[in-house]
Every structure is written in structure tokens, then in C-alpha cells.
Motif scaffolding. Sequence first.
Motif, PDB file in Angstrom:
ATOM      1  N   LEU A   1       2.842  -2.493   6.350  1.00 48.62           N
ATOM      2  CA  LEU A   1       3.937  -3.120   5.624  1.00 48.62           C
ATOM      3  C   LEU A   1       5.007  -2.090   5.242  1.00 48.62           C
ATOM      4  O   LEU A   1       6.205  -2.392   5.264  1.00 48.62           O
ATOM      5  CB  LEU A   1       3.416  -3.851   4.385  1.00 48.62           C
ATOM      6  N   ALA A   2       4.594  -0.867   4.922  1.00 51.33           N
ATOM      7  CA  ALA A   2       5.557   0.198   4.611  1.00 51.33           C
ATOM      8  C   ALA A   2       6.367   0.580   5.849  1.00 51.33           C
ATOM      9  O   ALA A   2       7.589   0.799   5.765  1.00 51.33           O
ATOM     10  CB  ALA A   2       4.830   1.418   4.055  1.00 51.33           C
ATOM     11  N   GLU A   3       5.717   0.656   7.003  1.00 54.47           N
ATOM     12  CA  GLU A   3       6.431   0.965   8.251  1.00 54.47           C
ATOM     13  C   GLU A   3       7.439  -0.136   8.576  1.00 54.47           C
ATOM     14  O   GLU A   3       8.568   0.149   8.996  1.00 54.47           O
ATOM     15  CB  GLU A   3       5.453   1.134   9.409  1.00 54.47           C
ATOM     16  N   ILE A   4       7.029  -1.382   8.391  1.00 54.85           N
ATOM     17  CA  ILE A   4       7.929  -2.513   8.643  1.00 54.85           C
ATOM     18  C   ILE A   4       9.121  -2.448   7.690  1.00 54.85           C
ATOM     19  O   ILE A   4      10.271  -2.639   8.099  1.00 54.85           O
ATOM     20  CB  ILE A   4       7.180  -3.854   8.520  1.00 54.85           C
TER      21      ILE A   4
ATOM     22  N   ILE B   1      11.633   0.161   8.822  1.00 56.22           N
ATOM     23  CA  ILE B   1      12.429  -0.318   9.957  1.00 56.22           C
ATOM     24  C   ILE B   1      13.492  -1.296   9.478  1.00 56.22           C
ATOM     25  O   ILE B   1      14.657  -1.228   9.894  1.00 56.22           O
ATOM     26  CB  ILE B   1      11.520  -0.950  11.030  1.00 56.22           C
ATOM     27  N   LYS B   2      13.115  -2.210   8.581  1.00 57.78           N
ATOM     28  CA  LYS B   2      14.089  -3.170   8.048  1.00 57.78           C
ATOM     29  C   LYS B   2      15.237  -2.425   7.366  1.00 57.78           C
ATOM     30  O   LYS B   2      16.411  -2.759   7.566  1.00 57.78           O
ATOM     31  CB  LYS B   2      13.427  -4.108   7.039  1.00 57.78           C
ATOM     32  N   GLU B   3      14.909  -1.414   6.558  1.00 57.59           N
ATOM     33  CA  GLU B   3      15.938  -0.676   5.833  1.00 57.59           C
ATOM     34  C   GLU B   3      16.856   0.088   6.784  1.00 57.59           C
ATOM     35  O   GLU B   3      18.059   0.189   6.545  1.00 57.59           O
ATOM     36  CB  GLU B   3      15.295   0.261   4.813  1.00 57.59           C
TER      37      GLU B   3
ATOM     38  N   LEU C   1      10.914  -5.173   0.822  1.00 59.09           N
ATOM     39  CA  LEU C   1      10.017  -4.797  -0.278  1.00 59.09           C
ATOM     40  C   LEU C   1       9.112  -3.675   0.225  1.00 59.09           C
ATOM     41  O   LEU C   1       8.601  -3.722   1.337  1.00 59.09           O
ATOM     42  CB  LEU C   1       9.146  -5.987  -0.696  1.00 59.09           C
ATOM     43  N   GLN C   2       8.934  -2.659  -0.611  1.00 63.18           N
ATOM     44  CA  GLN C   2       8.030  -1.556  -0.258  1.00 63.18           C
ATOM     45  C   GLN C   2       6.698  -1.775  -0.973  1.00 63.18           C
ATOM     46  O   GLN C   2       6.683  -2.095  -2.152  1.00 63.18           O
ATOM     47  CB  GLN C   2       8.624  -0.203  -0.699  1.00 63.18           C
TER      48      GLN C   2
END
Length: 112
Positions: free
Chosen positions: A95-98, A101-103, A110-111
Motif C-alpha cells: 500500500l505504501a508503494e502504491i 506511485i499515486k503521489e 493515503l500512506q
Amino acid sequence: MPTFKMPLSGDVVQSINPWTAFLSPIGSQFGVVNINLGQSSAPAVEEQVLTDVASYGKQLGRVGDALIVLLAHFHPKTPLSQDETAAIDALKDMLAEIADIKERHSRRALQP
């Protein structure tokens, strides 16, 4: 000696489009995005959800965002096993990697 070619007998140049190079059974659709619904028990429902509600990516993104919120407030009554902790840590990492990428694409994220 010069090369002699009859009309329409020149070198053949053919572009291969990877989207259509391998034909599927009759009735298939070719386009920019094609969804194979697989062995769905209700393909019409899935098609309408994808068309009217959200793509698979958006659905997964919202589930991921909800999981981030739930994990932030998760306080187990008993200690988690090593396998359970590893599963949650792997999910948080993904979820952090995703989110990263979104940022990078100027999307809200959300982190965990």
C-alpha cells in the motif's frame, strides 16, 4: 546487373500490432482496454459495475484506502502470530508503494 521487380512485387513491410496479433475466438472485441470477465457467474453485472461505477483499479484503490484506515485503528486483543504480522507488514509495504506511485502522478494518496 540492376534489380528488376514487377509491379506489386516489392519488399513486404508489415506492422504487427501486439493488441491484435493473437486472435481470440469469434465474438472477441479489440480496443484500447479489453476486460476478460473470465468465469463470472454474472458477467452482465460485472460489465455494468465497470461501466457505471468504477474500474477494477479504482475499486482496488478504495479497498486499499479503507484498509489503511482500518489498520491505523487495529489493536488486536491477542498478539499476532509471526505469519499474521508478516501478512499485515507485506500489505502495508504494498500500500505504501502504491501511495508513492499515486503521489508521483499528482494523485491523492493515503500512506499506511
